[in-house]
Scaffold this motif. Structure first.
Motif, PDB file in Angstrom:
ATOM      1  N   GLN A   9     -27.182 -11.381 -15.410  1.00 26.24           N
ATOM      2  CA  GLN A   9     -28.372 -10.584 -15.117  1.00 26.24           C
ATOM      3  C   GLN A   9     -28.028  -9.179 -15.602  1.00 26.24           C
ATOM      4  O   GLN A   9     -27.224  -8.480 -14.981  1.00 26.24           O
ATOM      5  CB  GLN A   9     -28.703 -10.599 -13.630  1.00 26.24           C
ATOM      6  N   ALA A  10     -28.622  -8.794 -16.718  1.00 25.74           N
ATOM      7  CA  ALA A  10     -28.239  -7.560 -17.387  1.00 25.74           C
ATOM      8  C   ALA A  10     -29.276  -6.473 -17.161  1.00 25.74           C
ATOM      9  O   ALA A  10     -30.486  -6.737 -17.223  1.00 25.74           O
ATOM     10  CB  ALA A  10     -28.085  -7.807 -18.889  1.00 25.74           C
ATOM     11  N   HIS A  11     -28.800  -5.262 -16.926  1.00 25.18           N
ATOM     12  CA  HIS A  11     -29.720  -4.134 -16.948  1.00 25.18           C
ATOM     13  C   HIS A  11     -30.230  -3.974 -18.369  1.00 25.18           C
ATOM     14  O   HIS A  11     -29.524  -4.237 -19.346  1.00 25.18           O
ATOM     15  CB  HIS A  11     -29.025  -2.858 -16.482  1.00 25.18           C
ATOM     16  N   ALA A  12     -31.472  -3.544 -18.508  1.00 28.08           N
ATOM     17  CA  ALA A  12     -32.126  -3.502 -19.818  1.00 28.08           C
ATOM     18  C   ALA A  12     -31.372  -2.649 -20.825  1.00 28.08           C
ATOM     19  O   ALA A  12     -31.429  -2.910 -22.028  1.00 28.08           O
ATOM     20  CB  ALA A  12     -33.560  -3.003 -19.666  1.00 28.08           C
ATOM     21  N   ASP A  13     -30.657  -1.634 -20.365  1.00 28.53           N
ATOM     22  CA  ASP A  13     -29.939  -0.734 -21.272  1.00 28.53           C
ATOM     23  C   ASP A  13     -28.452  -1.061 -21.370  1.00 28.53           C
ATOM     24  O   ASP A  13     -27.642  -0.196 -21.721  1.00 28.53           O
ATOM     25  CB  ASP A  13     -30.119   0.723 -20.826  1.00 28.53           C
ATOM     26  N   LEU A  14     -28.085  -2.300 -21.112  1.00 31.62           N
ATOM     27  CA  LEU A  14     -26.676  -2.687 -21.124  1.00 31.62           C
ATOM     28  C   LEU A  14     -26.057  -2.500 -22.510  1.00 31.62           C
ATOM     29  O   LEU A  14     -26.584  -2.961 -23.518  1.00 31.62           O
ATOM     30  CB  LEU A  14     -26.526  -4.154 -20.696  1.00 31.62           C
ATOM     31  N   VAL A  15     -24.905  -1.817 -22.537  1.00 33.02           N
ATOM     32  CA  VAL A  15     -24.104  -1.658 -23.753  1.00 33.02           C
ATOM     33  C   VAL A  15     -22.965  -2.661 -23.655  1.00 33.02           C
ATOM     34  O   VAL A  15     -22.117  -2.559 -22.762  1.00 33.02           O
ATOM     35  CB  VAL A  15     -23.566  -0.217 -23.877  1.00 33.02           C
ATOM     36  N   MET A  16     -22.935  -3.633 -24.568  1.00 32.44           N
ATOM     37  CA  MET A  16     -22.020  -4.767 -24.434  1.00 32.44           C
ATOM     38  C   MET A  16     -21.374  -5.075 -25.774  1.00 32.44           C
ATOM     39  O   MET A  16     -22.029  -5.010 -26.816  1.00 32.44           O
ATOM     40  CB  MET A  16     -22.812  -5.977 -23.918  1.00 32.44           C
ATOM     41  N   LEU A  60     -25.216 -12.125 -25.118  1.00 33.98           N
ATOM     42  CA  LEU A  60     -26.023 -12.719 -24.052  1.00 33.98           C
ATOM     43  C   LEU A  60     -26.761 -13.936 -24.604  1.00 33.98           C
ATOM     44  O   LEU A  60     -27.112 -13.976 -25.782  1.00 33.98           O
ATOM     45  CB  LEU A  60     -27.040 -11.711 -23.504  1.00 33.98           C
ATOM     46  N   ARG A  61     -27.002 -14.897 -23.735  1.00 34.45           N
ATOM     47  CA  ARG A  61     -27.796 -16.059 -24.113  1.00 34.45           C
ATOM     48  C   ARG A  61     -29.283 -15.726 -24.039  1.00 34.45           C
ATOM     49  O   ARG A  61     -29.685 -14.822 -23.300  1.00 34.45           O
ATOM     50  CB  ARG A  61     -27.525 -17.233 -23.162  1.00 34.45           C
ATOM     51  N   PRO A  62     -30.122 -16.476 -24.731  1.00 35.57           N
ATOM     52  CA  PRO A  62     -31.566 -16.281 -24.571  1.00 35.57           C
ATOM     53  C   PRO A  62     -32.026 -16.461 -23.127  1.00 35.57           C
ATOM     54  O   PRO A  62     -32.998 -15.843 -22.690  1.00 35.57           O
ATOM     55  CB  PRO A  62     -32.170 -17.360 -25.481  1.00 35.57           C
ATOM     56  N   SER A  63     -31.301 -17.293 -22.368  1.00 34.72           N
ATOM     57  CA  SER A  63     -31.696 -17.585 -20.983  1.00 34.72           C
ATOM     58  C   SER A  63     -31.209 -16.543 -19.985  1.00 34.72           C
ATOM     59  O   SER A  63     -31.630 -16.559 -18.822  1.00 34.72           O
ATOM     60  CB  SER A  63     -31.150 -18.956 -20.569  1.00 34.72           C
ATOM     61  N   ASP A  64     -30.337 -15.649 -20.395  1.00 35.26           N
ATOM     62  CA  ASP A  64     -29.844 -14.626 -19.468  1.00 35.26           C
ATOM     63  C   ASP A  64     -30.975 -13.688 -19.076  1.00 35.26           C
ATOM     64  O   ASP A  64     -31.887 -13.416 -19.859  1.00 35.26           O
ATOM     65  CB  ASP A  64     -28.691 -13.845 -20.097  1.00 35.26           C
ATOM     66  N   GLY A  65     -30.901 -13.171 -17.860  1.00 31.20           N
ATOM     67  CA  GLY A  65     -31.980 -12.348 -17.325  1.00 31.20           C
ATOM     68  C   GLY A  65     -31.817 -10.881 -17.665  1.00 31.20           C
ATOM     69  O   GLY A  65     -30.708 -10.392 -17.891  1.00 31.20           O
ATOM     70  N   VAL A  66     -32.934 -10.163 -17.677  1.00 27.69           N
ATOM     71  CA  VAL A  66     -32.941  -8.728 -17.937  1.00 27.69           C
ATOM     72  C   VAL A  66     -33.716  -8.051 -16.819  1.00 27.69           C
ATOM     73  O   VAL A  66     -34.853  -8.427 -16.515  1.00 27.69           O
ATOM     74  CB  VAL A  66     -33.580  -8.391 -19.296  1.00 27.69           C
ATOM     75  N   PHE A 107     -35.061  -4.292 -15.499  1.00 30.04           N
ATOM     76  CA  PHE A 107     -35.294  -2.927 -15.971  1.00 30.04           C
ATOM     77  C   PHE A 107     -34.907  -1.886 -14.926  1.00 30.04           C
ATOM     78  O   PHE A 107     -34.461  -0.799 -15.289  1.00 30.04           O
ATOM     79  CB  PHE A 107     -36.763  -2.750 -16.379  1.00 30.04           C
ATOM     80  N   ASN A 108     -35.100  -2.181 -13.675  1.00 31.19           N
ATOM     81  CA  ASN A 108     -34.779  -1.204 -12.637  1.00 31.19           C
ATOM     82  C   ASN A 108     -33.394  -1.502 -12.066  1.00 31.19           C
ATOM     83  O   ASN A 108     -33.157  -2.567 -11.490  1.00 31.19           O
ATOM     84  CB  ASN A 108     -35.820  -1.247 -11.517  1.00 31.19           C
ATOM     85  N   ARG A 109     -32.469  -0.547 -12.215  1.00 37.67           N
ATOM     86  CA  ARG A 109     -31.103  -0.746 -11.731  1.00 37.67           C
ATOM     87  C   ARG A 109     -31.060  -1.123 -10.257  1.00 37.67           C
ATOM     88  O   ARG A 109     -30.207  -1.899  -9.817  1.00 37.67           O
ATOM     89  CB  ARG A 109     -30.294   0.539 -11.915  1.00 37.67           C
ATOM     90  N   ASP A 110     -31.980  -0.559  -9.476  1.00 43.29           N
ATOM     91  CA  ASP A 110     -31.974  -0.810  -8.043  1.00 43.29           C
ATOM     92  C   ASP A 110     -32.213  -2.280  -7.724  1.00 43.29           C
ATOM     93  O   ASP A 110     -31.869  -2.746  -6.635  1.00 43.29           O
ATOM     94  CB  ASP A 110     -33.046   0.032  -7.349  1.00 43.29           C
ATOM     95  N   ARG A 111     -32.796  -3.021  -8.639  1.00 45.96           N
ATOM     96  CA  ARG A 111     -33.136  -4.421  -8.407  1.00 45.96           C
ATOM     97  C   ARG A 111     -32.121  -5.391  -9.010  1.00 45.96           C
ATOM     98  O   ARG A 111     -32.272  -6.611  -8.879  1.00 45.96           O
ATOM     99  CB  ARG A 111     -34.533  -4.720  -8.970  1.00 45.96           C
ATOM    100  N   LEU A 112     -31.100  -4.865  -9.671  1.00 48.70           N
ATOM    101  CA  LEU A 112     -30.192  -5.723 -10.416  1.00 48.70           C
ATOM    102  C   LEU A 112     -29.442  -6.702  -9.525  1.00 48.70           C
ATOM    103  O   LEU A 112     -29.358  -7.899  -9.828  1.00 48.70           O
ATOM    104  CB  LEU A 112     -29.204  -4.849 -11.194  1.00 48.70           C
TER     105      LEU A 112
END
Length: 780
Positions: free
Chosen positions: A587-594, A656-662, A664-669
């Motif tokens: 479950q990745a934050h939308a701005d993840l640097v990986m 990340l896989r296509p099935s991995d989640g994204v 947007f709000n860090r508080d909800r990660l």
């Protein structure tokens, strides 16, 4: 109501940036601007302004779009030919110039074509809502609110929301929910007044700090160091911040405040029209977008050197490291810095007294709670703590006494607090002092779980010096890194093994594992200092142990009979990326640097990163025909240390896989990651082992030839070639051919062999030294 389509009117920096973030959320956006006079007269491109803004967005840094697919969701147009298309929008955002008459005329045009019940909002930061709706239709007033984004809209988390007394409650709820869940914003409700919360306090703070620096002879580096280290503002401090936003904007903001603020507002006392600032603007020294500002970079002989302006003379000089006692004391805490009697201590006391006293006097005028004020400053100005949390650090009584000692008024709210804090924890709940003088629980938002709340008042299931296990409830454990900067060491890997043992077969008290922390970054990889020291000292056994324990831990996690979910934000680099590659779901934050960036340190991934990325590129199952394409793709990602700029790009790169989640709000990660873990529990079985057919030496030779060609044209250094050749041996499968199956253990053995060939080479050690010293890779 549901937001399915959005229109943004005004394609300037803010309007186009807002459009980009909405497109990042997967929502189609119509971006409109006026028809240029030349376009109308000559039959030229009538949508040229919006199209130019869209093209500009595609090249800006930091990137406005998270992916190419997002950019395709923005449709440019103009207010003459495409005005009728506003009828398709559920939310229409106005982001034109800060002129009430211009806005009023635009609203009347929008009102003739918009769909009934669509929400209209303004991105204004200076004009009260009551003035904006004056003369508009009752229906328009019911659907209107202010949604003030901060620049750049993708990265700044704050959105200030102002609703009028006529605004529909369901319109407020819809925009709040969309901005929160889809755009990743922290939505703070503000009262209708000039500057709302963040800019009201932030502008005051900037003028206070600039004035104090001039008056007390504090250098720009000293001021910025004190503010960042003691007060917890970003490293830009105040002068770096002014350079970032543009010095030429300051007079416009100040003029607006002087026109709209009450006559008795303290801003009128702290504001000064500094001659030095006017001179800088006239000379084009407006900051990063100009010829320099309070700081600039000069290049001589190919060497770039940072310079700072002397505030007295206006001349630039080499950047200096502050040596004031107060700067040194700031590392020990705010109170220690305030106690110093040098010019830095006097500067800090003045700025703190003025800013915190001003903020305390604005509640309840600008917001109904101190919590809203603190949230606005944290999210809008990136302060580590808001003003009321800062008051708690120095003590409300200390601040009140200091204000009295200087003949300043003590705000009623500060007097009401007396000796009590503005924030406290009672019975495990966070509470805030209200304007009535009692305490109220902080509201709990549905779908939000913070690890800090989970930990409050509880003991972990297990703890070591490097990591801890926490019970998230519902049978889910959370593994938290607790090392400095979340670096990975033997202790972290040992805790992963312990977590696998504690959860067991997944049918007892715990059924799933989430890996998460609340640090600035998920993890930037292995503890490079320890690796470098062991390599320098020839402690081969320590290096072997770190590699072996890491591989064993991540494979145990991958093969465990229960699901493992990684919840990552910030950066997940090197070993941090390898951990996520071994999770069942990320479950990745939308701005993840990986990314796998080990080559920057003269190494290759050694904890299974090579095998996992290679398997992703093969699609996990073997492809007998054409194996070179996935091998080359994995090779280039690791050789070039490619990193994603977003979760969407991480999917494109195969991290990340296509099935991995994204999220947007860090508080909800964390809540999203826990939900994903629980969803995997029923019928869970570990992933099938990786089995590949790899070409072996022929593939390694082809990869080596490609790197030799890069070296021949100066695009690869000597050690780049050496590292790439070791990597080629791993990804090609070693001594194998297409008739043999290469399994996970085989690939792990290859990683182990070839990283150990590199780890103690002088060129690799030099890269590690340079990376630790400068944060930048060495080209050797």
């Amino acid at each position: 109501m549901t937001i399915n389509r959005v229109a943004v009117v005004g394609s300037g920096v803010m309007g186009s940036g807002i459009a980009a973030q909405i497109a990042n959320a997967g929502v189609p956006v119509l971006l409109l601007d006026i028809v240029p006079e030349t376009g109308a007269a000559t039959g030229g491109d009538r949508s040229r302004l919006a199209k130019a803004a869209l093209e500009r967005l595609k090249g800006v840094q930091p990137a406005a779009f998270m992916s190419r697919a997002a950019a395709a969701l923005v449709t440019p147009g103009n207010l003459e030919d495409d005005l009728g298309a506003l009828a398709d929008a559920d939310w229409i955002i106005e982001a034109v110039i800060e002129d009430p008459e211009v806005k009023a005329a635009l609203y009347r045009r929008i009102d003739t074509v918009r769909r009934a019940g669509s929400v209209v909002s303004s991105n204004t930061s200076t004009i009260p809502l009551t003035r904006l709706i004056d003369g508009q239709s009752p229906a328009f007033a019911q659907d209107f609110l202010i949604s003030h984004f901060f620049n750049p809209p993708r990265y700044m988390r704050l959105m200030e929301l102002v609703a009028g007394r006529h605004t529909r409650a369901d319109a407020v709820a819809a925009i709040t929910d969309f901005a929160d869940r889809r755009l990743g914003k922290g939505v703070v409700s503000c009262n209708d007044g000039p500057g709302f919360i963040a800019n009201r306090i932030g502008t005051y703070w900037m003028y206070s700090a600039i004035g104090a620096a001039f008056d007390l002879g504090v250098a720009v580096e000293e001021a910025d160091a004190l503010l960042s280290q003691a007060m917890g503002v970003p490293r830009t401090g105040v002068f770096g911040l002014v350079d970032l936003v543009g010095l030429d904007l300051m007079p416009h903001i100040a003029r607006s405040f002087r026109q709209t603020l009450p006559l008795d507002d303290d801003f009128r006392q702290v504001y000064r029209d500094h001659e030095r600032l006017r001179w800088m603007i006239d000379a084009g020294l407006t900051g990063r977008k100009g010829k320099g500002g309070f700081y600039r970079t000069e290049t001589h002989g190919g060497i770039a050197r940072r310079q700072a302006m002397d505030l007295d003379s206006g001349l630039y000089r080499p950047l200096a490291t502050p040596t004031l006692p107060s700067v040194a004391a700031a590392r020990q805490g705010l109170r220690a810095a305030l106690a110093q009697e040098d010019r830095g201590g006097r500067f800090l006391r003045r700025v703190l007294l003025e800013t915190l006293g001003y903020a305390a006097g604005l509640v309840p005028g600008i917001a109904d709670s101190v919590r809203s004020v603190d949230e606005a400053m944290r999210l809008g100005y990136n302060w580590s703590e808001g003003p009321f949390a800062l008051i708690d650090r120095v003590g409300a009584e200390w601040l009140a006494d200091a204000l009295r000692a200087e003949g300043r008024l003590v705000p009623p709210l500060l007097a009401l607090a007396d000796r009590r804090p503005f924030h406290r924890v009672a019975d495990g709940r966070v509470q805030h002092l209200t304007v009535r003088g009692d305490y109220a629980d902080a509201p709990v938002r549905e779908g939000v779980v913070a690890l800090s709340d989970v930990k409050r008042g509880r003991d972990p299931v297990a703890r070591s010096e490097s990591a801890a296990l926490w019970d998230l409830g519902d049978g889910v454990l959370c593994l938290e890194f607790t090392t400095k900067s979340n670096s990975l060491d033997v202790g972290v890997m040992t805790m992963i093994l312990h977590a696998v043992e504690v959860i067991g077969d997944g049918r007892g008290a715990w059924t799933a594992l989430v890996i998460h922390n609340e640090g600035e970054n998920f993890s930037v990889g292995a503890n490079l200092d320890q690796v470098r020291s062991a390599a320098k000292d020839g402690r081969t056994d320590d290096l072997l142990r770190l590699n072996s324990v890491g591989q064993t831990a991540l494979m145990a996690m991958k093969r465990a009979p229960f699901p493992v979910v990684g919840a990552a934000w910030g950066m997940a680099l090197g070993g941090g990326c390898e951990i996520l590659l071994h999770c069942d779901h990320v479950q990745a934050h939308a701005d993840l640097v990986m990314g796998l960036v080990e080559t920057r340190a003269g190494l290759i991934p050694g904890w299974g990163g090579c095998k996992e990325l290679l398997a992703r590129r093969f699609g996990v199952t073997d492809r007998p025909a054409g194996p070179m394409e996935p091998i080359k793709a994995a090779f280039e990602s690791i050789r070039a240390a490619k990193v994603s700029g977003s979760a969407a790009e991480a999917k494109e790169l195969g991290f990340l896989r296509p099935s991995d989640g994204v999220t947007f709000n860090r508080d909800r990660l964390l809540a999203d990651a826990k939900a994903a873990a629980l969803a995997l529990v029923p019928g869970y079985s570990p992933p099938r082992p990786i089995e590949l057919r790899l070409p072996g030496p022929t593939a390694a030779l082809a990869l080596r030839m490609g790197v030799d060609a890069l070296h021949a044209v100066g695009r690869a250094t000597v050690h780049d070639v050496a590292v790439a050749k070791e990597l080629a041996e791993v990804l090609s499968g070693g001594r194998t051919d297409l008739l043999r199956v290469v399994g996970e253990d085989d690939l792990l053995a290859l990683e182990r062999t070839h990283i150990l060939r590199l780890i103690d080479q002088p060129a690799s050690v030099a890269r590690m030294d340079h990376l630790l010293a400068t944060g930048k890779p060495l080209r050797n």
